[in-house]
Structure formats: C-alpha cells, structure tokens
Design a protein around this motif. Structure first.
Motif, PDB file in Angstrom:
ATOM      1  N   UNK A  76      20.700 -61.038  -5.064  1.00  0.00           N
ATOM      2  CA  UNK A  76      21.103 -61.414  -6.236  1.00  0.00           C
ATOM      3  C   UNK A  76      21.771 -62.464  -6.506  1.00  0.00           C
ATOM      4  N   UNK A  77      22.333 -62.783  -5.500  1.00  0.00           N
ATOM      5  CA  UNK A  77      22.890 -64.485  -5.660  1.00  0.00           C
ATOM      6  C   UNK A  77      22.463 -65.122  -4.564  1.00  0.00           C
ATOM      7  N   UNK A  78      23.371 -66.080  -3.966  1.00  0.00           N
ATOM      8  CA  UNK A  78      23.018 -66.979  -3.083  1.00  0.00           C
ATOM      9  C   UNK A  78      22.843 -66.432  -1.611  1.00  0.00           C
ATOM     10  N   UNK A  79      22.124 -67.114  -0.984  1.00  0.00           N
ATOM     11  CA  UNK A  79      21.747 -66.757   0.400  1.00  0.00           C
ATOM     12  C   UNK A  79      22.050 -67.842   1.348  1.00  0.00           C
ATOM     13  N   UNK A  80      23.384 -67.760   2.117  1.00  0.00           N
ATOM     14  CA  UNK A  80      24.182 -68.914   2.553  1.00  0.00           C
ATOM     15  C   UNK A  80      24.237 -68.422   4.247  1.00  0.00           C
ATOM     16  N   UNK A  81      23.600 -69.456   5.027  1.00  0.00           N
ATOM     17  CA  UNK A  81      23.492 -69.137   6.547  1.00  0.00           C
ATOM     18  C   UNK A  81      24.177 -70.373   7.204  1.00  0.00           C
TER      19      UNK A  81
END
Ligand SMILES: *[C@@H]1O[C@H](CO)[C@@H](O)[C@H](O)[C@H]1NC(C)=O
Ligand SMILES: *[C@@H]1O[C@H](CO)[C@@H](O)[C@H](O)[C@H]1NC(C)=O
Ligand SMILES: *[C@@H]1O[C@H](CO)[C@@H](O)[C@H](O)[C@H]1NC(C)=O
Ligand SMILES: *[C@@H]1O[C@H](CO)[C@@H](O)[C@H](O)[C@H]1NC(C)=O
Ligand SMILES: *[C@@H]1O[C@H](CO)[C@@H](O)[C@H](O)[C@H]1NC(C)=O
Ligand SMILES: *[C@@H]1O[C@H](CO)[C@@H](O)[C@H](O)[C@H]1NC(C)=O
Length: 419
Positions: free
Chosen positions: A308-313
């Motif tokens: 639902x928000x950001x996907x940060x890797x």
C-alpha cells in the motif's frame, strides 16, 4: 501528617461495588483528611503514606476505594489486609524503599504504578491477579515481579528501566499495550499474550533477550528492537505496523503471517541472513528492507500481492523477487550492490504507482541495458560488475538512449576503484 478529619460517610456506591454489608465498619481510628466511607471498605481521598503507621491505618479495610500513594523515606511498606483497591496503588520516589508487600491484594482496578524506587529489590503480591495497568519505571534493583499467583487480567503492561531478568508472573492473554524497554538484564520474554489491541513493543533490553510470543494471534502494532531472537509461531495478522529493527537474529521466518495492515520494516539487523514471510499477501503501508548487512536474499515473498505504500530495498542483494506482486501504491526503490539485477524488477515498474528507481547490477543476465544512470558508485564500493539507475514515474522503459551514461559511470567507478 497529612491526615485531618474523618468523614464517616457511607457510600452507597462502595456498598454495591464491594458487595458487602454496611455493618462491618472500621477505619474509625483514621485521623485524616482522608474521607472515609466505611461500609465494607474504606474510601480514601488524598491518601499518601509516608510511614508504615499510615498503612497500618488501612489494616481493617478489606477494600479501599480511592488511590493509595506511598512516598517518602520509609524502608519497607506492607499493606496487610486490603484485598481490593478500587483505584490505584502509586509508589513513587520512595528512594529508601527496599520492600513492598501486599499479600492479600487480589485486585487493583486502575494502576499499579511503581516508579523511581532506586533500591526496591523485593516485591510481594502473593495473590494479585487483576490490575488495570502495570507501570514499572526506574526500579533498577528489582529482579522479580513478585506476582506469585500471576496477573492474568490487565489492560496494559509498561516496564522500563528495571533489573528484571524475566517477566514471570505476567500471564495476561489480552492487552491493549505491552511495552517492555530498557531493562538491561531482561534476557527472556516468554509471553502468554494472544492479542494486543494497541501496541506491542520490546526494545533495548538485554542484547541477548530471547523473545517468544508463541500464543500471539494478532496485534495492532509490533516493534522489536535490539532482540536476539523472536518466536511468533501463531501470529497471523498485524493490523497496523510491524518492525524488526537493530536486532541480532540471523533468521526471521514467519510463514504464519498473512497480513500486515500498516508499514513493515526490516531495518538495521546486522546478523540477519534469512527471511521468510512467504504467506504475507498484503502490506497496507510500505515495505522497507534496508541496512541488513548480511542479508543477500529476500526471495521468500511468494504470496505478496499488494504493497500500500512504498517498496524500498537497500542492501547487497544477490537474490530476491516478488513473484505475485500486482501493485505498489507508493514508490519502488531498489538499491543494491550485490548481484541482483534491475532486470528482475522491470515487471514491477508497470505496477508501481509512484516513482520507480532501481540502482543495481544490470549486466548479469540480460543483454539490454535497460536503465538510465546516475550511479553513486565510488572507490569504496566498486566491487560489483556494473550498476544502473532508473528513475521513472511511468511504466515506460527509460531506456537505451541513456546507456552511454551508464557506460561512463561504469568506467568512472572502475577508475575510481583504482584511485
Ligand atoms: C524525591 O525524593 C527526594 C527525597 O526523598 C526529594 O529530595 C526529591 O525532591 C524527590 N523528587 C521528586 C521529583 O519528587
Ligand atoms: C486485527 O485483526 C484481527 C484478525 O483479522 C481481528 O480479529 C482483530 O479484531 C483486529 N484488531 C484490531 C484492533 O483491528
Ligand atoms: C498456538 O495456539 C494454539 C491454540 O490456539 C496452541 O495450542 C499452540 O500451542 C500454539 N502454538 C504454539 C507454538 O504455542
Ligand atoms: C500503530 O501504528 C500506526 C501506524 O504505524 C500508528 O499510526 C499508530 O500510532 C500506532 N499505534 C500505537 C498505539 O502505537
Ligand atoms: C541505512 O544506514 C545509513 C547509514 O547509517 C543511513 O544513512 C540510512 O538512512 C539507513 N537507511 C535506512 C532505511 O534506515
Ligand atoms: C537464487 O535463487 C535461485 C532460485 O531460488 C537459486 O537457484 C540460486 O541458487 C539462488 N542464488 C543465490 C546466489 O542464492
């Protein structure tokens, strides 16, 4: 002494609440500002005990309505016959207090608040089972809770800055808040909790703390910080946020979890090598996996469909994928200096509503340089074979046109690597 006159008002409220007859009356000796309704119990107002003799005045009260405060320089305090406090027991800044005993007490409807008791080392609540909330703060000599029967009914547990080595005696199954922090000797948290309707947090206790919430089915928010291991065998749902932060575990394997309603963070865990959240289907907020220096693989997200928000890797990833991912409602950002390729995430670009960024090796398998470049590779991190960065808010390939820049950066990073 702070006591003045006594009011022998009979409180109908107290009578009903305490369920006893008005005949048993007592507390007549109390000389106090303390208003006393003597029915079955005693009703108190502004009751502060600074000496044992003050507490002795309660010895004929089986039940007390109102708060009991204990302060001052007494060395020990005993509440002998009181079985129920319809109110709070508050002991604060009694810096000479070594022991506190209330062995008849079964119930405190509001707070049990003990704070700033620097040499308190003995608590004894032989029969206490029900407490509105437990608040233990700055009890640096306290090693055991003293809940000999076990508190099975409480709404809130907040324990900070104590010498407790375990939480034996806290056996409640459903609470609003469970927050245990900065207890440097606490090396075992073996909880009976099944549900936590507001927040569960275990942070900055012993570096070796082994945390087990194996009966926990769901919790609203969960944060674990600086723990050595975590076991959550029955957990299926985190309604809001979930965080595993700055911890020493090597593995996080929770295939039982299917939903995280808010944000999900796995950050700054220096020993973490393996994660398995293979049945999580949706994450309501962002997912961030960052600064876990040994985590090279984030493969086990087989069922994850929406973020639902950001996907940060961020990390040194060699392997990882989100085979079921259909939608990222925030941005996508992958920054890796491992072997993982941006090519593996080109599908996600089309499913990402926000900005898409990828900075990772890109020459591993795919022939096409698919991205633009503004690589930050410098002398310090030039061990990988190549890097590329793509930034795009659409699903279009930002593309080949920018490939020369990518080559330039690659050359630059090789050159810098030798400087
Ligand atoms: C705590 O108690 C000490 C002495 O017993 C007193 O000097 C001090 O002012 C108290 N502190 C607070 C915050 O009440
Ligand atoms: C959290 O989710 C569980 C399982 O879906 C549900 O039973 C529970 O009522 C929810 N709790 C809150 C506080 O939303
Ligand atoms: C999970 O909960 C069930 C009851 O719901 C219980 O029997 C089982 O022991 C729990 N699992 C673990 C690992 O404690
Ligand atoms: C639970 O998490 C949500 C979302 O992260 C946050 O807004 C809320 O303040 C948290 N609640 C508590 C009690 O910590
Ligand atoms: C990772 O660590 C670096 C350096 O300590 C820090 O600048 C960065 O904000 C961290 N990232 C996250 C997501 O915490
Ligand atoms: C990456 O994953 C694939 C398939 O899961 C596996 O065959 C391969 O050995 C993994 N490579 C690394 C470096 O872990």
């Amino acid at each position: 002494m702070q006591f003045g006159k006594v009011l022998f008002a009979i409180s109908a409220l107290a009578v009903t609440a305490l369920g006893e007859t008005t005949s048993s009356l007592i507390c007549a000796t109390l000389t106090s500002t303390t208003r006393i309704s003597i029915a079955s119990g005693c009703s108190l107002e502004d009751f502060t005990a600074t000496a044992q003799s003050n507490l002795d005045e309660l010895s004929d009260c089986e039940a007390v309505r109102g708060d009991i405060h204990i302060a001052g320089s007494l060395g020990s305090a005993a509440i002998a016959n009181v079985k129920a406090i319809y109110g709070s027991l508050i002991v604060k800044n009694a810096t000479s207090l070594v022991s506190l005993t209330a062995d008849s007490l079964t119930t405190i409807t509001e707070q049990l608040a003990l704070s700033e008791l620097t040499i308190l080392d003995t608590l004894s609540f032989a029969q206490l089972t029900s407490v509105g909330s437990i608040y233990f703060v700055t009890l640096p000599a306290l090693e055991e809770t003293g809940f000999h029967t076990g508190v099975s009914d409480t709404e809130s547990v907040y324990i900070s800055d104590t010498a407790l080595t375990n939480l034996d005696g806290i056996v409640a199954t459903d609470v609003d808040v469970f927050n245990v922090n900065n207890n440097f000797n606490l090396d075992t948290v073996d909880s009976h909790l099944e549900t936590v309707s507001s927040a569960l947090e275990v942070s900055f206790n012993s570096d070796d703390v082994e945390v087990s919430f194996d009966n926990l089915l769901w919790a609203n928010n969960i944060t674990f910080r600086n723990v050595a291991s975590v076991s959550l065998n029955n957990l299926t749902t985190v309604n809001a946020s979930l965080g595993f932060i700055e911890s020493g575990f090597q593995k996080l394997s929770f295939p039982g979890i299917t939903r995280v309603g808010g944000s999900f963070s796995i950050v700054d865990n220096d020993d973490l090598e393996e994660i398995d959240f293979s049945n999580v289907q949706s994450i309501g907020g962002g997912l961030i996996i960052a600064n876990n220096s040994k985590l090279t693989d984030f493969s086990e997200w087989e069922d994850l469909q929406t973020v639902g928000g950001a996907l940060v890797l961020e990390g040194s990833f060699d392997n990882g994928s989100f085979p079921s991912l259909r939608a990222v409602r925030g941005a996508f950002s992958l920054e890796s200096d491992g072997d993982i390729s941006c090519d593996d995430f080109s599908d996600i670009r089309g499913d990402t509503a926000g900005e898409y960024q990828c900075s990772a090796a890109s020459f591993s398998t795919s022939a096409s340089a698919q991205s633009s470049s503004s690589s930050t590779s410098t002398g310090g991190s030039s061990t990988h074979t190549g890097s590329s960065t793509a930034t795009s808010s659409s699903s279009e390939d930002a593309g080949v046109a920018l490939a020369p820049a990518s080559l330039f950066t690659l050359l630059a990073s090789i050159v810098l690597g030798f400087l």
